[in-house]
Write a protein that holds these residues in place. Structure first.
Motif, PDB file in Angstrom:
ATOM      1  N   GLY A  28       0.805  -1.220   0.000  1.00  0.00           N
ATOM      2  CA  GLY A  28       0.000   0.000   0.000  1.00  0.00           C
ATOM      3  C   GLY A  28       0.834   1.265   0.000  1.00  0.00           C
ATOM      4  O   GLY A  28       0.552   2.205   0.730  1.00  0.00           O
ATOM      5  N   ILE A  29       1.862   1.309  -0.836  1.00  0.00           N
ATOM      6  CA  ILE A  29       2.762   2.457  -0.896  1.00  0.00           C
ATOM      7  C   ILE A  29       2.081   3.608  -1.644  1.00  0.00           C
ATOM      8  O   ILE A  29       1.596   3.432  -2.759  1.00  0.00           O
ATOM      9  CB  ILE A  29       4.091   2.075  -1.576  1.00  0.00           C
ATOM     10  N   GLY A  30       2.063   4.767  -1.035  1.00  0.00           N
ATOM     11  CA  GLY A  30       1.493   5.954  -1.669  1.00  0.00           C
ATOM     12  C   GLY A  30      -0.022   6.003  -1.556  1.00  0.00           C
ATOM     13  O   GLY A  30      -0.670   5.129  -0.984  1.00  0.00           O
ATOM     14  N   GLU A  31      -0.572   7.072  -2.099  1.00  0.00           N
ATOM     15  CA  GLU A  31      -2.023   7.256  -2.100  1.00  0.00           C
ATOM     16  C   GLU A  31      -2.666   6.235  -3.038  1.00  0.00           C
ATOM     17  O   GLU A  31      -2.104   5.899  -4.079  1.00  0.00           O
ATOM     18  CB  GLU A  31      -2.374   8.670  -2.564  1.00  0.00           C
ATOM     19  N   VAL A  32      -3.838   5.773  -2.675  1.00  0.00           N
ATOM     20  CA  VAL A  32      -4.539   4.744  -3.457  1.00  0.00           C
ATOM     21  C   VAL A  32      -4.660   5.151  -4.922  1.00  0.00           C
ATOM     22  O   VAL A  32      -4.385   4.355  -5.821  1.00  0.00           O
ATOM     23  CB  VAL A  32      -5.938   4.461  -2.853  1.00  0.00           C
ATOM     24  N   ASP A  33      -5.045   6.398  -5.167  1.00  0.00           N
ATOM     25  CA  ASP A  33      -5.239   6.857  -6.546  1.00  0.00           C
ATOM     26  C   ASP A  33      -3.940   6.939  -7.347  1.00  0.00           C
ATOM     27  O   ASP A  33      -3.976   6.976  -8.572  1.00  0.00           O
ATOM     28  CB  ASP A  33      -5.920   8.227  -6.560  1.00  0.00           C
ATOM     29  N   GLY A  34      -2.799   6.966  -6.671  1.00  0.00           N
ATOM     30  CA  GLY A  34      -1.521   7.082  -7.365  1.00  0.00           C
ATOM     31  C   GLY A  34      -0.753   5.781  -7.498  1.00  0.00           C
ATOM     32  O   GLY A  34       0.343   5.761  -8.046  1.00  0.00           O
ATOM     33  N   ARG A  35      -1.307   4.695  -7.004  1.00  0.00           N
ATOM     34  CA  ARG A  35      -0.552   3.428  -6.996  1.00  0.00           C
ATOM     35  C   ARG A  35      -0.311   2.870  -8.387  1.00  0.00           C
ATOM     36  O   ARG A  35       0.758   2.333  -8.668  1.00  0.00           O
ATOM     37  CB  ARG A  35      -1.239   2.409  -6.106  1.00  0.00           C
ATOM     38  N   LEU A  36      -1.270   2.994  -9.286  1.00  0.00           N
ATOM     39  CA  LEU A  36      -1.050   2.514 -10.647  1.00  0.00           C
ATOM     40  C   LEU A  36       0.078   3.299 -11.303  1.00  0.00           C
ATOM     41  O   LEU A  36       0.938   2.718 -11.961  1.00  0.00           O
ATOM     42  CB  LEU A  36      -2.327   2.601 -11.479  1.00  0.00           C
ATOM     43  N   ALA A  37       0.098   4.602 -11.080  1.00  0.00           N
ATOM     44  CA  ALA A  37       1.195   5.424 -11.621  1.00  0.00           C
ATOM     45  C   ALA A  37       2.522   4.994 -11.004  1.00  0.00           C
ATOM     46  O   ALA A  37       3.555   4.973 -11.689  1.00  0.00           O
ATOM     47  CB  ALA A  37       0.934   6.908 -11.342  1.00  0.00           C
ATOM     48  N   GLY A  38       2.503   4.624  -9.719  1.00  0.00           N
ATOM     49  CA  GLY A  38       3.723   4.133  -9.071  1.00  0.00           C
ATOM     50  C   GLY A  38       4.220   2.844  -9.699  1.00  0.00           C
ATOM     51  O   GLY A  38       5.414   2.673  -9.948  1.00  0.00           O
TER      52      GLY A  38
END
Length: 142
Positions: A28-38
């Motif tokens: 769960g690294i980073g904000e949920v909405d940004g995980r795909l970008a991560g």
């Protein structure tokens, strides 16, 4: 990754497959909405460094999974309870589907169930249907 690729080539294994891991979803690294970008950013960096594939544990949402599967590297996922049948990720473009430690967890669960029954009821019905030694040994002959 670059060092691993160089070491493999130096050891005479230039075709060694190097699969990377992105733990963005797993931990769960980073904000949920940004995980795909991560995941996408890490995959691009791994590809540039010489990776052959990327493993994205806990990414089993087929709608989301299609995005990295169209990317720079073949995507590998870990199947498990609550996830789709393997045909779903395969149709989404996933190249490899593993179960991680799932088989070991299932074996530990079976051992726990036997112990609970033996210690509780004093019976061993949880062992019903278990293969005998001959059947188990036969599995290794294939």
């Amino acid at each position: 990754m670059r060092a691993a690729r160089g070491a493999a080539a130096g050891a005479g294994l230039p075709e060694q497959v190097l699969n990377t891991l992105t733990e963005v979803r797993l931990f769960g690294i980073g904000e949920v909405d940004g995980r795909l970008a991560g995941v996408t950013a890490r995959t691009a960096a791994y590809a540039e460094a010489g990776a052959d594939g990327v493993f994205v544990p806990r990414l089993l949402d087929l709608g989301v999974l299609r995005e990295p599967a169209r990317g720079l590297l073949p995507v590998n996922v870990m199947a498990g309870p609550g996830g789709p049948a393997v045909v779903g990720p395969a149709e989404a473009g996933v190249r490899r589907i593993g179960v991680g430690t799932g088989v070991a967890h299932a074996a530990c669960t079976a051992a726990r169930d036997v112990a609970v029954e033996l210690l509780g009821e004093g019976s061993c019905g949880a062992l019903d249907g278990s293969p005998d030694f001959s059947a188990l040994n036969g599995l290794f002959g294939k």
